[in-house]
Motif scaffolding. Structure first.
Motif, PDB file in Angstrom:
ATOM      1  N   THR A 122       0.828  -1.216   0.000  1.00 47.51           N
ATOM      2  CA  THR A 122       0.000   0.000   0.000  1.00 47.51           C
ATOM      3  C   THR A 122       0.859   1.261   0.000  1.00 47.51           C
ATOM      4  O   THR A 122       0.716   2.133   0.863  1.00 47.51           O
ATOM      5  CB  THR A 122      -0.981   0.009   1.204  1.00 47.51           C
ATOM      6  OG1 THR A 122      -1.393  -1.311   1.522  1.00 47.51           O
ATOM      7  CG2 THR A 122      -2.194   0.859   0.871  1.00 47.51           C
ATOM      8  N   GLN A 180      -4.996  -3.896   2.389  1.00 48.78           N
ATOM      9  CA  GLN A 180      -5.854  -3.291   3.415  1.00 48.78           C
ATOM     10  C   GLN A 180      -7.272  -3.854   3.350  1.00 48.78           C
ATOM     11  O   GLN A 180      -8.220  -3.194   3.738  1.00 48.78           O
ATOM     12  CB  GLN A 180      -5.891  -1.772   3.241  1.00 48.78           C
ATOM     13  CG  GLN A 180      -4.541  -1.096   3.355  1.00 48.78           C
ATOM     14  CD  GLN A 180      -3.940  -1.263   4.744  1.00 48.78           C
ATOM     15  OE1 GLN A 180      -4.615  -1.098   5.747  1.00 48.78           O
ATOM     16  NE2 GLN A 180      -2.671  -1.606   4.802  1.00 48.78           N
ATOM     17  N   GLU A 583      -9.076   9.948  16.077  1.00 45.79           N
ATOM     18  CA  GLU A 583      -8.909  10.146  14.643  1.00 45.79           C
ATOM     19  C   GLU A 583      -9.935  11.186  14.195  1.00 45.79           C
ATOM     20  O   GLU A 583     -11.032  10.851  13.756  1.00 45.79           O
ATOM     21  CB  GLU A 583      -9.106   8.830  13.886  1.00 45.79           C
ATOM     22  CG  GLU A 583      -8.817   8.909  12.405  1.00 45.79           C
ATOM     23  CD  GLU A 583      -8.974   7.567  11.707  1.00 45.79           C
ATOM     24  OE1 GLU A 583      -9.431   7.574  10.543  1.00 45.79           O
ATOM     25  OE2 GLU A 583      -8.651   6.524  12.299  1.00 45.79           O
ATOM     26  N   ARG A 613      -6.129   5.565   8.012  1.00 49.35           N
ATOM     27  CA  ARG A 613      -5.703   4.457   7.167  1.00 49.35           C
ATOM     28  C   ARG A 613      -5.480   4.990   5.751  1.00 49.35           C
ATOM     29  O   ARG A 613      -6.347   5.637   5.191  1.00 49.35           O
ATOM     30  CB  ARG A 613      -6.851   3.452   7.160  1.00 49.35           C
ATOM     31  CG  ARG A 613      -6.485   2.014   6.976  1.00 49.35           C
ATOM     32  CD  ARG A 613      -7.769   1.185   7.094  1.00 49.35           C
ATOM     33  NE  ARG A 613      -7.497  -0.207   6.810  1.00 49.35           N
ATOM     34  CZ  ARG A 613      -8.440  -1.117   6.616  1.00 49.35           C
ATOM     35  NH1 ARG A 613      -9.709  -0.766   6.701  1.00 49.35           N
ATOM     36  NH2 ARG A 613      -8.119  -2.367   6.360  1.00 49.35           N
ATOM     37  N   GLU A 641      -0.583   4.358  10.528  1.00 49.57           N
ATOM     38  CA  GLU A 641      -0.885   3.109   9.834  1.00 49.57           C
ATOM     39  C   GLU A 641       0.109   2.852   8.706  1.00 49.57           C
ATOM     40  O   GLU A 641      -0.116   2.001   7.859  1.00 49.57           O
ATOM     41  CB  GLU A 641      -2.312   3.137   9.288  1.00 49.57           C
ATOM     42  CG  GLU A 641      -3.391   3.338  10.350  1.00 49.57           C
ATOM     43  CD  GLU A 641      -3.546   2.167  11.307  1.00 49.57           C
ATOM     44  OE1 GLU A 641      -2.829   1.159  11.151  1.00 49.57           O
ATOM     45  OE2 GLU A 641      -4.382   2.262  12.220  1.00 49.57           O
ATOM     46  N   ASP A 663      -3.330  -1.643  10.816  1.00 52.01           N
ATOM     47  CA  ASP A 663      -3.225  -1.787   9.368  1.00 52.01           C
ATOM     48  C   ASP A 663      -1.792  -1.974   8.892  1.00 52.01           C
ATOM     49  O   ASP A 663      -1.557  -2.121   7.690  1.00 52.01           O
ATOM     50  CB  ASP A 663      -3.862  -0.574   8.683  1.00 52.01           C
ATOM     51  CG  ASP A 663      -5.322  -0.428   9.084  1.00 52.01           C
ATOM     52  OD1 ASP A 663      -6.017  -1.459   9.125  1.00 52.01           O
ATOM     53  OD2 ASP A 663      -5.757   0.692   9.385  1.00 52.01           O
ATOM     54  N   HIS A 759     -15.332   3.186   4.005  1.00 45.80           N
ATOM     55  CA  HIS A 759     -14.839   2.227   4.982  1.00 45.80           C
ATOM     56  C   HIS A 759     -15.953   1.221   5.250  1.00 45.80           C
ATOM     57  O   HIS A 759     -17.051   1.598   5.681  1.00 45.80           O
ATOM     58  CB  HIS A 759     -14.448   2.926   6.282  1.00 45.80           C
ATOM     59  CG  HIS A 759     -13.397   3.978   6.111  1.00 45.80           C
ATOM     60  ND1 HIS A 759     -12.092   3.800   6.516  1.00 45.80           N
ATOM     61  CD2 HIS A 759     -13.452   5.225   5.566  1.00 45.80           C
ATOM     62  CE1 HIS A 759     -11.393   4.888   6.237  1.00 45.80           C
ATOM     63  NE2 HIS A 759     -12.191   5.766   5.661  1.00 45.80           N
TER      64      HIS A 759
END
Length: 849
Positions: A122, A180, A583, A613, A641, A663, A759
């Motif tokens: 990622t 992910q 967050e 993320r 992450e 993550d 998400h």
């Protein structure tokens, strides 16, 4: 402009597919063995087959990259270490890796074997590229979600500060960011991170909406009426028409996806991209509609230029159906028992032997048939006279072309790629009386390096007692390259005649010469004996370390919570939380952080700023600009992450502690060791079982803080697709919650962040309250409740339950003689939980490779 074209990298899920890829002109292939590769259900290669594949590819001037790109359990680490040594000894040109622990092992055992960071890592930013370079990667495969504008920002890095960059240009797109996605794992235990993805994104889902209750749950869910059913299904990437723009940038490789595809698919797609790149190199490239049609016939869910070129919504997604549709020919206007009439949209006319399918756009029912007689034009329509089973209104698609099948077969059956194989070799033959004849050859290696080989015969040339062997006879025998890897260019004969040279001995000599020439050619890809011995020694030294116990002491863990609202932070503090990780939404990020830092300080609760993320550039830039002010206000910890942000954080605010979130996919003790260089604490992967967690903790001693998520709906997927854009007004005066309902009725909570990313959470809520004592004894420092999107009532209530359990010190220490406190507490948890509760992978874990 295009002097240094990128490598064309092709998939090889089997030996037949590898042959197709190499013969079609791939510069390199990527493939996997039977273990540790991210395509568990492709045929893949045994160790013996890997050796043959590497030899075949190298002889034809191409390279072989082996995928070792799954997450690996601690008990598998010795096996993966030996496997890496074997690949190095075989002459693999590089390995693709995801697991940071495996990357650490590769560095220690086979430091000379180039390492490529898989798309599963990622990597989406300049910081990610810099971190990959620091970690020793020679190349990194960018996430498919990275647009060209961000790629240009990455290329602005000095070349010495980044690895080579590889992108996908053709094939299937994952709906989520690769690496992910846990959706297949949480639904059926088939983990994409272990190469076993069941592709749940290609299934039918309904979007549901309902009012959110005080615990953030969907109540009275109703189906949102949409025409589409396959809400998570993407179209296939095709950058063929855009290649001239793509190759203006100094990419190391352009990659074709498809290790699960057929050899014919590989042959067709690779040959088209090879032809295009060669035309770009000589300035003659013009995209051909016939090539685009052939790409669609080979396999297509509809084509998109992807996030790379800015496609979104309908341009990116194929939500109407998830499977191959081939080339769209037109709509069926009328039907009779023996005839259909088609209103055509293109110039491609099906031929005898082609396979077609009619698809009803309403109910998605199909009717397939093979053309028996040549179609005819009549009044502007194409008429097909035979029984088809089709109905008016169906779309007609060409899914198999007999002529394309023949072209693919010709590629697969060729001895090698034209122009690269057989290898041209110049030969000289020398023979004199009383001496062993000598064959010398010279050829040019793929990199342009000249190479020579010299072989002496195992017999002595003698004066002829009868008729001597003529020069013509010698030439006739020596000039036979046969089924070798070579074709003879120039042949020099240094032979004055008069000798007896038996034909059988000349033939054996010639065969031995070509065998030696092939060995000489292949030897350049192999490490020397001393290098292999050194790798063996390094492996022997490492293996005891990988299994050596280094257990942690039992802990009295702290209780932490993830929140994304300030009210939830305050509620968690009041309920007895030890640590809060916020967050915040980016719209009021600084104000929310300052408020919660102050509130936590007042309650003597540790506070951490949790970063999202897969960060987007605008977040990273703003977040880094706030660090100094927040540090002055008392910020002590940032949860990331991606370890690529540790160095920028430390550079701006050296006093801030950086820890890692779930993550990061921490799967084994070596990964923990590798990531601990940047993070003082790490959260373990939610895909680990209790046994896996215990095994990991038994090998890391007292190094670093270990955290485990014990409660919450595990984020199963993050995607750059703004799924709620399907709903015209997904925000209103009432608090509306959304979810995805599958065909069994399970509802997966859905949230869209401020950057438009979706998400998707697991349908059932993880609950490990039964196992807190075992986790504490294993050495886990922090129990985390994921309370994001759940509000203050959930944060307060769940913290209170877990605090009550953890305050039963006798039970936590395994000494409780009274009633089990968990039964009543689980009843309170169920009353707050979303979708019921599950122990997730804690009890059974994921199967070994």
């Amino acid at each position: 402009m295009y002097q240094n074209l990128p490598e064309l990298l092709a998939p090889a899920g089997s030996m037949d597919a590898l042959i197709a890829a190499v013969n079609a002109g791939a510069d390199a292939v990527y493939l996997g063995g039977k273990r540790f590769g991210a395509r568990k259900y492709s045929p893949n290669f045994t160790t013996e087959e890997l050796g043959r594949a590497i030899t075949y590819t190298h002889l034809r001037g191409a390279r072989v990259y082996v995928t070792v790109n799954t997450l690996v359990h601690d008990r598998e680490l010795p096996g993966v270490a030996g496997y890496l040594r074997d690949l190095y000894s075989m002459g693999a040109d590089a390995v693709l890796l995801q697991d940071p622990g495996v990357a650490l092992i590769a560095r220690d055992v086979v430091p000379d074997l180039p390492r490529h960071a898989s798309t599963q890592c990622t990597i989406t930013s300049p910081e990610g590229m810099t971190s990959a370079k620091k970690s020793g990667y020679d190349r990194a495969v960018l996430a498919r979600e990275v647009p060209l504008s961000e790629i240009d920002r990455i290329f602005s890095l000095p070349p010495q500060k980044r690895p080579g960059i590889e992108i996908f240009v053709h094939g299937a797109l994952c709906y989520a960011y690769s690496g992910q996605c846990l959706l297949s794992s949480v639904i059926g235990g088939r983990s994409g991170n272990r190469g076993a993805c069941a592709q749940p994104c290609r299934r039918d889902y309904s979007l549901v909406a309902g009012a959110a209750d005080s615990y953030g749950r969907i109540t009275r869910p109703r189906v949102v009426p949409l025409q589409a059913h396959c809400l998570l299904s993407t179209k296939d990437l095709c950058l063929y028409p855009l290649l001239p723009e793509i190759v203006k940038r100094p990419f190391s490789a352009l990659k074709i996806e498809g290790r699960m595809r057929s050899p014919d698919y590989v042959a067709v797609v690779v040959s088209i991209y090879r032809k295009a790149l060669d035309a770009i190199a000589n300035g003659s490239f013009v995209p051909q509609q016939s090539d685009i049609d052939d790409l669609a016939i080979a396999f297509s869910r509809g084509f998109t230029s992807g996030y790379l070129c800015g496609d979104r919504g309908p341009a990116l997604m194929g939500r109407d159906r998830p499977d191959n549709r081939g080339l769209y020919l037109g709509s069926i206007r009328s039907c009779s028992e023996q005839e259909i009439r088609v209103s055509m949209v293109g110039k491609r006319v099906p031929a005898i032997g082609d396979g077609l399918v009619g698809i009803d756009p309403g109910n998605r029912k199909e009717s397939g048939f093979v053309i028996r007689d040549a179609p005819e034009w009549f009044g502007g329509d194409l008429v097909i006279r035979q029984q088809t089973g089709c109905r008016p209104g169906m779309g007609l698609y060409l899914t198999r072309s007999a002529s394309l099948d023949r072209s693919a077969a010709a590629i697969r059956n060729a001895p090698g790629p034209a122009g690269r194989f057989p290898l041209p070799i110049d030969i000289s033959f020398t023979a004199g009386c009383g001496q062993a004849p000598v064959l010398s050859g010279s050829f040019t290696l793929p990199g342009g390096e000249p190479f020579t080989v010299r072989v002496e015969a195992d017999f002595i040339a003698e004066q002829a007692g009868g008729r001597p062997t003529t020069g013509e006879e010698v030439t006739r025998q020596i000039a036979k390259a046969g089924n070798t890897a070579f074709r003879i260019g120039k042949l020099d004969l240094l032979y004055d005649g008069g000798l007896f040279l038996p034909v059988g001995q000349l033939n054996r000599f010639r065969r031995r010469f070509f065998d030696e020439a092939e060995k000489t050619f292949l030897a350049r890809y192999l490490p020397g004996d001393d290098m292999r011995e050194a790798a063996d020694c390094r492996l022997a030294s490492l293996l005891p370390v990988l299994v050596r116990p280094a257990p942690r002491k039992a802990r009295v863990p702290e209780l932490a919570i993830y929140c994304n609202e300030t009210d939830a932070v305050i509620a968690a503090c009041k309920a007895g939380c030890d640590r809060v990780c916020l967050e915040p939404a980016p719209e009021c990020m600084e104000a929310d952080l300052l408020q919660t830092i102050a509130a936590c300080r007042e309650k003597k609760v540790r506070f951490a700023w949790k970063w999202p993320r897969v960060q987007v550039p605008q977040f990273s830039q703003e977040a880094l600009s706030l660090l100094t002010r927040l540090s002055d206000a008392g910020l002590e910890e940032v949860v990331v992450e991606g370890v690529m942000y540790a160095d920028p954080i430390h550079a701006i605010a050296p006093g801030i502690q950086v820890t890692g979130g779930p993550d990061l996919n921490v799967f084994n003790a070596c990964a923990f060791q590798a990531l601990s260089q940047d993070c003082s604490g790490l959260t373990l992967s939610p895909e680990l079982s209790g046994e896996d967690i215990g095994c990991l903790c038994d090998r890391i001693d007292e190094k670093g803080m270990v955290s485990v998520i014990v409660q919450g709906n595990i984020p199963a997927m993050i995607t750059a697709d703004s799924l709620l854009d399907l709903v015209k007004r997904h925000r209103g005066p009432l608090q509306v919650s959304y979810g995805l309902s599958d065909t069994t009725g399970r509802i997966f909570p859905l949230h869209q962040d401020s950057f438009g990313r979706s998400h998707i959470l697991n349908a059932a809520e993880l609950c490990l309250i039964d196992y807190l004592p075992a986790l504490a004894r294993a050495g886990v420092d922090t129990f985390i409740i994921d309370g994001r999107w759940r509000g203050p009532s959930y944060a307060s209530g769940m913290i209170a339950v877990y605090r009550e359990a953890m305050n039963d010190h006798g039970w936590m220490a395994g000494r409780s003689e009274g009633p089990d406190p968990v039964s009543s507490l689980k009843g309170r948890i169920r009353a707050m939980a979303q979708g019921g509760i599950t122990a997730g992978h804690y009890l059974r874990g994921l199967p070994d490779d």
